[in-house]
Design a protein around this motif. Structure first.
Motif, PDB file in Angstrom:
ATOM      1  N   GLY A  93       0.803  -1.214   0.000  1.00  0.00           N
ATOM      2  CA  GLY A  93       0.000   0.000   0.000  1.00  0.00           C
ATOM      3  C   GLY A  93       0.836   1.264   0.000  1.00  0.00           C
ATOM      4  O   GLY A  93       1.966   1.275   0.498  1.00  0.00           O
ATOM      5  N   ASP A  95       0.313   4.081   1.666  1.00  0.00           N
ATOM      6  CA  ASP A  95       0.480   4.701   2.984  1.00  0.00           C
ATOM      7  C   ASP A  95       1.699   4.152   3.723  1.00  0.00           C
ATOM      8  O   ASP A  95       2.472   4.907   4.308  1.00  0.00           O
ATOM      9  CB  ASP A  95      -0.779   4.528   3.833  1.00  0.00           C
ATOM     10  CG  ASP A  95      -1.955   5.328   3.300  1.00  0.00           C
ATOM     11  OD1 ASP A  95      -1.719   6.312   2.561  1.00  0.00           O
ATOM     12  OD2 ASP A  95      -3.104   4.978   3.624  1.00  0.00           O
ATOM     13  N   TYR A 129      -7.926  -6.866  -8.373  1.00  0.00           N
ATOM     14  CA  TYR A 129      -7.331  -5.793  -7.587  1.00  0.00           C
ATOM     15  C   TYR A 129      -6.483  -4.950  -8.427  1.00  0.00           C
ATOM     16  O   TYR A 129      -5.626  -4.844  -8.912  1.00  0.00           O
ATOM     17  CB  TYR A 129      -6.558  -6.367  -6.403  1.00  0.00           C
ATOM     18  CG  TYR A 129      -7.462  -7.111  -5.453  1.00  0.00           C
ATOM     19  CD1 TYR A 129      -8.296  -6.422  -4.607  1.00  0.00           C
ATOM     20  CD2 TYR A 129      -7.531  -8.488  -5.441  1.00  0.00           C
ATOM     21  CE1 TYR A 129      -9.133  -7.077  -3.751  1.00  0.00           C
ATOM     22  CE2 TYR A 129      -8.367  -9.157  -4.588  1.00  0.00           C
ATOM     23  CZ  TYR A 129      -9.160  -8.450  -3.737  1.00  0.00           C
ATOM     24  OH  TYR A 129     -10.012  -9.103  -2.885  1.00  0.00           O
TER      25      TYR A 129
END
Length: 129
Positions: A93, A95, A129
């Motif tokens: 990810g 973040d 995804y």
């Protein structure tokens, strides 16, 4: 005879040398760029801190110059690129990558060399995804 002060010829030589050194410095591509909408990217930052500082001054953002970084083939979606040639493509990810990039004085970017999971670990949901 040795002169204590340089003559006019010496000044011209020093001026030319200074110009060549500046041109050579600007010609060297670097791993970090400052980008801002409407302005050509400034890709001459070797240090990510300097890149971030300049980006803040012009309301831009510091990015990775993908043409100058060797990305390893890896499974992570994101790569953290830090000064000194450190590249870690282990982040799923953004973040997490961005957090590590800030701690390590780096910049997070999409992994251009991302590989999918090995065939024995693939499933039909991987494409979703």
């Amino acid at each position: 005879m040795i002169r204590a002060f340089p003559g006019p010829g010496t000044k011209i030589i020093l001026l030319c040398a200074s110009f060549l050194m500046t041109a050579a410095h600007l010609a060297v591509a670097a791993p970090f760029c400052v980008e801002r909408q409407g302005i050509a990217p400034e890709c001459y930052y070797i240090d990510s801190d300097q890149c971030r500082k300049r980006a803040g001054e012009i309301s831009g953002r510091c990015t990775v110059n993908a043409e100058e970084v060797d990305f390893p083939a890896a499974y992570g979606n994101y790569c953290m690129v830090a000064s000194g040639g450190i590249v870690q493509c282990i982040y799923v990810g953004f973040d997490d990558c961005d957090r590590e990039a800030k701690l390590n004085k780096g910049v997070c970017t999409l992994n251009p060399e991302r590989q999918g999971p090995p065939e024995q670990f693939q499933s039909e949901v991987d494409g979703l995804y």
